[in-house]
Design an enzyme around this catalytic site. Structure first.
Site, PDB file in Angstrom:
ATOM      1  N   GLU A  83      12.899   1.119  -4.995  1.00  0.00           N
ATOM      2  CA  GLU A  83      11.410   1.698  -4.561  1.00  0.00           C
ATOM      3  C   GLU A  83      11.411   2.080  -3.348  1.00  0.00           C
ATOM      4  OE1 GLU A  83       8.413  -0.910  -7.123  1.00  0.00           O
ATOM      5  OE2 GLU A  83       9.486  -2.226  -5.881  1.00  0.00           O
ATOM      6  N   HIS A 102       7.349  -4.452   1.492  1.00  0.00           N
ATOM      7  CA  HIS A 102       6.997  -4.772   0.082  1.00  0.00           C
ATOM      8  C   HIS A 102       7.661  -5.924  -0.516  1.00  0.00           C
ATOM      9  CE1 HIS A 102       6.188  -3.984  -4.100  1.00  0.00           C
ATOM     10  NE2 HIS A 102       7.519  -3.904  -4.379  1.00  0.00           N
ATOM     11  N   HIS A 104       6.677  -9.734  -3.540  1.00  0.00           N
ATOM     12  CA  HIS A 104       6.110  -9.944  -4.629  1.00  0.00           C
ATOM     13  C   HIS A 104       5.745 -11.403  -4.499  1.00  0.00           C
ATOM     14  CE1 HIS A 104       9.256  -7.331  -7.107  1.00  0.00           C
ATOM     15  NE2 HIS A 104       8.226  -6.499  -6.122  1.00  0.00           N
ATOM     16  N   HIS A 170       2.455  -6.950  -9.732  1.00  0.00           N
ATOM     17  CA  HIS A 170       3.807  -6.357  -9.181  1.00  0.00           C
ATOM     18  C   HIS A 170       3.736  -7.258  -7.633  1.00  0.00           C
ATOM     19  CE1 HIS A 170       6.227  -2.840  -7.787  1.00  0.00           C
ATOM     20  NE2 HIS A 170       6.909  -3.906  -7.218  1.00  0.00           N
TER      21      HIS A 170
END
Length: 240
Positions: A83, A102, A104, A170
């Protein structure tokens, strides 16, 4: 240490904070930092991958916006995140962003799937988080792996000019002018998601902070919000 060495360590520390705080308790997630117009330092997957809680500065590699090592040759034995476009499209879209996180966080994912948005339900409990929530935390509604520029552009469009965007089913993407700011924003959103779930689980209904109370919340400045808060996170990791 060179500036790049110090930045690598900062990214590694940020990854460890995310893991210690439960936002990335496995091996998924990454942090990146803009180095110049064409290059970023990003947490990569190494030959001895163990997860974010054990990230070292060696795992943070220099690549261009397309993920190529160029003349640095820094990907010997490491691979960029699938990603990476999630990071680089943010950098391309907003020159003011220096760092991208980023992660989760399970509570963020659960709250969003339950239809519970990130609202300013707290006050002085978390002033920066309350103000961030009051400005709005948008949602990218696709539960996909943001693995190319097309999908990353969709996420960036959903994010707009907000510093944090949720990714349905996500996780989240958080941005800032520093690693510290981006990580602490992610922690605030996770904290509000946890509080929202706790209120609902207890049979209550989350209610926004009244505007007059929101207006009373001071800006304590980066020396407090980032300086003290980040030293606290480093102390929790045993890095004093």
């Amino acid at each position: 240490m060179t500036d790049l060495d110090q930045t690598r360590q900062l990214v590694a520390d940020g990854c460890r904070v995310l893991a210690a705080r439960g936002l990335a308790d496995g091996f998924l997630g990454h942090i990146s930092v803009r180095v110049d117009a064409d290059h970023v330092l990003v947490r990569c997957r190494g030959p001895q991958e163990r997860g974010l809680a054990w990230t070292t500065a060696e795992d943070v590699r220099l690549v261009d916006l397309d993920g190529a090592p160029g003349a640095t040759g820094e990907l010997d034995g490491w691979s960029v995140p699938n990603e990476l476009p999630l990071h680089t499209e943010v950098f391309r879209a907003d020159p003011a962003v220096t760092a991208v996180v980023h992660a989760h966080p399970p509570s963020v994912v659960a709250a969003d799937l339950a239809g519970l948005r990130i609202h300013p339900i707290v006050g002085a409990f978390d002033i920066p988080g309350t103000k961030l929530a009051a400005a709005g935390v948008p949602v990218y509604p696709r539960g996909v792996l943001v693995r190319d520029r097309r999908l990353a552009a969709e996420m960036v469009a959903a994010k707009g000019d907000h510093p944090v965007v949720l990714l349905r089913g996500h996780g989240l993407t958080s941005t800032g002018s520093s690693v510290q700011e981006a990580v602490l924003r992610a922690l605030s959103v996770d904290g509000i998601a946890r509080m929202t779930l706790a209120v609902v689980t207890a049979g209550g209904t989350p209610v926004d902070l009244p505007p007059k109370d929101l207006a009373e919340l001071p800006d304590l400045g980066p020396a407090f919000h980032e300086g003290v808060a980040w030293r606290h996170e480093m102390a929790r990791l045993g890095r004093t």
